[in-house]
Write a protein that holds these residues in place. Sequence first.
Motif, PDB file in Angstrom:
ATOM      1  N   ARG A  90       5.453  22.795  11.270  1.00 31.76           N
ATOM      2  CA  ARG A  90       3.979  23.157  11.732  1.00 31.76           C
ATOM      3  C   ARG A  90       3.568  22.648  10.232  1.00 31.76           C
ATOM      4  O   ARG A  90       2.098  22.131   9.973  1.00 31.76           O
ATOM      5  N   SER A  91       4.011  22.479   9.024  1.00 32.37           N
ATOM      6  CA  SER A  91       4.064  21.753   7.472  1.00 32.37           C
ATOM      7  C   SER A  91       2.584  20.423   8.209  1.00 32.37           C
ATOM      8  O   SER A  91       2.824  20.405   6.711  1.00 32.37           O
ATOM      9  N   ARG A  92       3.107  19.683   8.712  1.00 32.22           N
ATOM     10  CA  ARG A  92       2.936  18.294   9.124  1.00 32.22           C
ATOM     11  C   ARG A  92       1.495  18.636   9.641  1.00 32.22           C
ATOM     12  O   ARG A  92       1.849  18.901  10.651  1.00 32.22           O
ATOM     13  N   PRO A  93       0.607  17.991   9.233  1.00 32.40           N
ATOM     14  CA  PRO A  93      -0.310  17.886   9.705  1.00 32.40           C
ATOM     15  C   PRO A  93      -0.495  16.462  10.874  1.00 32.40           C
ATOM     16  O   PRO A  93       0.464  15.620  11.063  1.00 32.40           O
ATOM     17  N   GLY A  94      -1.571  17.718  11.433  1.00 30.71           N
ATOM     18  CA  GLY A  94      -1.608  16.836  12.907  1.00 30.71           C
ATOM     19  C   GLY A  94       0.098  17.303  14.283  1.00 30.71           C
ATOM     20  O   GLY A  94      -0.545  17.432  15.494  1.00 30.71           O
ATOM     21  N   VAL A  95       0.794  18.041  13.965  1.00 27.48           N
ATOM     22  CA  VAL A  95       1.607  18.690  14.593  1.00 27.48           C
ATOM     23  C   VAL A  95       0.584  19.546  15.105  1.00 27.48           C
ATOM     24  O   VAL A  95       0.627  20.601  14.708  1.00 27.48           O
ATOM     25  N   THR A  96       0.807  19.527  16.614  1.00 22.15           N
ATOM     26  CA  THR A  96       0.239  20.555  17.408  1.00 22.15           C
ATOM     27  C   THR A  96       1.133  21.092  18.525  1.00 22.15           C
ATOM     28  O   THR A  96       1.452  22.415  19.222  1.00 22.15           O
ATOM     29  N   GLY A 102      27.655  27.029   0.417  1.00 21.36           N
ATOM     30  CA  GLY A 102      28.294  26.378  -0.149  1.00 21.36           C
ATOM     31  C   GLY A 102      28.416  25.404   1.240  1.00 21.36           C
ATOM     32  O   GLY A 102      28.743  24.186   0.513  1.00 21.36           O
ATOM     33  N   THR A 103      29.822  25.779   1.760  1.00 22.29           N
ATOM     34  CA  THR A 103      30.359  25.333   2.651  1.00 22.29           C
ATOM     35  C   THR A 103      29.056  24.705   3.976  1.00 22.29           C
ATOM     36  O   THR A 103      28.680  25.367   4.589  1.00 22.29           O
ATOM     37  N   PRO A 104      29.314  23.474   4.006  1.00 24.45           N
ATOM     38  CA  PRO A 104      27.964  23.281   5.632  1.00 24.45           C
ATOM     39  C   PRO A 104      28.474  23.265   6.717  1.00 24.45           C
ATOM     40  O   PRO A 104      29.627  23.343   7.251  1.00 24.45           O
ATOM     41  N   VAL A 105      27.469  24.835   8.120  1.00 26.71           N
ATOM     42  CA  VAL A 105      27.879  25.123   8.679  1.00 26.71           C
ATOM     43  C   VAL A 105      26.661  24.720   9.655  1.00 26.71           C
ATOM     44  O   VAL A 105      27.218  24.875  11.213  1.00 26.71           O
ATOM     45  N   GLY A 106      25.886  23.729   9.242  1.00 24.50           N
ATOM     46  CA  GLY A 106      24.843  23.957  10.601  1.00 24.50           C
ATOM     47  C   GLY A 106      23.853  22.627  10.187  1.00 24.50           C
ATOM     48  O   GLY A 106      24.144  22.264   8.879  1.00 24.50           O
ATOM     49  N   THR A 107      23.047  21.174  10.927  1.00 26.71           N
ATOM     50  CA  THR A 107      22.781  20.763  10.942  1.00 26.71           C
ATOM     51  C   THR A 107      21.214  20.541  12.110  1.00 26.71           C
ATOM     52  O   THR A 107      21.726  21.629  13.175  1.00 26.71           O
ATOM     53  N   ALA A 108      20.799  19.928  11.917  1.00 26.84           N
ATOM     54  CA  ALA A 108      19.505  19.480  12.807  1.00 26.84           C
ATOM     55  C   ALA A 108      18.731  18.344  12.332  1.00 26.84           C
ATOM     56  O   ALA A 108      18.419  18.416  10.688  1.00 26.84           O
ATOM     57  N   ARG A 109      17.686  18.090  13.362  1.00 25.93           N
ATOM     58  CA  ARG A 109      17.180  16.512  12.771  1.00 25.93           C
ATOM     59  C   ARG A 109      15.933  16.893  13.488  1.00 25.93           C
ATOM     60  O   ARG A 109      16.034  16.554  14.616  1.00 25.93           O
ATOM     61  N   LEU A 110      14.715  16.539  12.871  1.00 28.11           N
ATOM     62  CA  LEU A 110      13.475  16.537  13.133  1.00 28.11           C
ATOM     63  C   LEU A 110      12.939  15.195  12.568  1.00 28.11           C
ATOM     64  O   LEU A 110      12.512  13.792  11.943  1.00 28.11           O
ATOM     65  N   LEU A 111      12.178  14.461  14.554  1.00 33.53           N
ATOM     66  CA  LEU A 111      11.391  13.502  14.572  1.00 33.53           C
ATOM     67  C   LEU A 111      10.075  13.664  14.540  1.00 33.53           C
ATOM     68  O   LEU A 111       9.544  14.482  15.505  1.00 33.53           O
ATOM     69  N   LEU A 112       9.033  12.855  14.004  1.00 36.27           N
ATOM     70  CA  LEU A 112       7.713  13.253  14.606  1.00 36.27           C
ATOM     71  C   LEU A 112       7.126  12.007  15.121  1.00 36.27           C
ATOM     72  O   LEU A 112       7.607  10.398  14.931  1.00 36.27           O
ATOM     73  N   ARG A 113       6.339  12.386  16.211  1.00 38.92           N
ATOM     74  CA  ARG A 113       5.901  10.952  17.323  1.00 38.92           C
ATOM     75  C   ARG A 113       4.607  11.868  17.637  1.00 38.92           C
ATOM     76  O   ARG A 113       4.318  12.556  18.382  1.00 38.92           O
ATOM     77  N   GLY A 114       4.099  11.304  16.494  1.00 35.50           N
ATOM     78  CA  GLY A 114       2.311  11.651  16.565  1.00 35.50           C
ATOM     79  C   GLY A 114       1.839  13.047  16.965  1.00 35.50           C
ATOM     80  O   GLY A 114       2.677  13.791  15.906  1.00 35.50           O
ATOM     81  N   GLU A 115       1.102  14.035  17.512  1.00 38.27           N
ATOM     82  CA  GLU A 115       1.189  15.293  17.441  1.00 38.27           C
ATOM     83  C   GLU A 115       2.552  16.266  17.483  1.00 38.27           C
ATOM     84  O   GLU A 115       2.447  17.342  17.643  1.00 38.27           O
ATOM     85  N   THR A 116       3.522  15.633  18.500  1.00 35.71           N
ATOM     86  CA  THR A 116       4.724  16.326  18.153  1.00 35.71           C
ATOM     87  C   THR A 116       5.642  16.002  17.549  1.00 35.71           C
ATOM     88  O   THR A 116       6.140  14.572  17.536  1.00 35.71           O
ATOM     89  N   GLY A 117       6.476  17.947  17.422  1.00 32.70           N
ATOM     90  CA  GLY A 117       7.680  17.065  16.186  1.00 32.70           C
ATOM     91  C   GLY A 117       8.547  17.670  17.241  1.00 32.70           C
ATOM     92  O   GLY A 117       9.257  17.751  17.796  1.00 32.70           O
TER      93      GLY A 117
END
Length: 142
Positions: free
Chosen positions: A94-100, A50-65
């Motif tokens: 990978r679950s986002r359409p068009g991300v290769t 229950g204690t926050p210990v890690g994070t990440a941020r994902l951005l969609l840029r066309g076919e690039t995640g």
Amino acid sequence: MKHDIIETTDLTHCHALRRTVFIEEQNVSEAEEMDGLDHEAIHLLATCDGTPVGTARLLLRGETGKIGRVAVLRTHRGTGLGAAIMRMAEEVLRSRPGVTQLYLSAQTHALPFYEKLGYTAYGPEYDDAGIPHRDMEKRLRS
């Protein structure tokens, strides 16, 4: 040590983790860390009991995640949590359409970590927030 990783829209814990790791530990300026892109991103939050210990941020840029702002508290480094966050990030993208393909800007000391996960460095080393970085990429299989 059991870690859970979820997508979240509540950025309070994500920002606190990034502040600890990037601003306090690595001396990245607040202006550079809080760059105004959080509103368009997908955020991951890792917790341990229950204690926050890690994070990440994902951005969609066309076919690039783009995977960025990967931060794990010092007390949880070396536990496999960073790799688990990266696997979750890849699954989400990978679950986002068009991300290769996947892209990240790695601190050079972390290159071996990302290489073990299948990322390939390219281009020259460069300075980002006073820290040497290299770009890395990974193609997604369909």
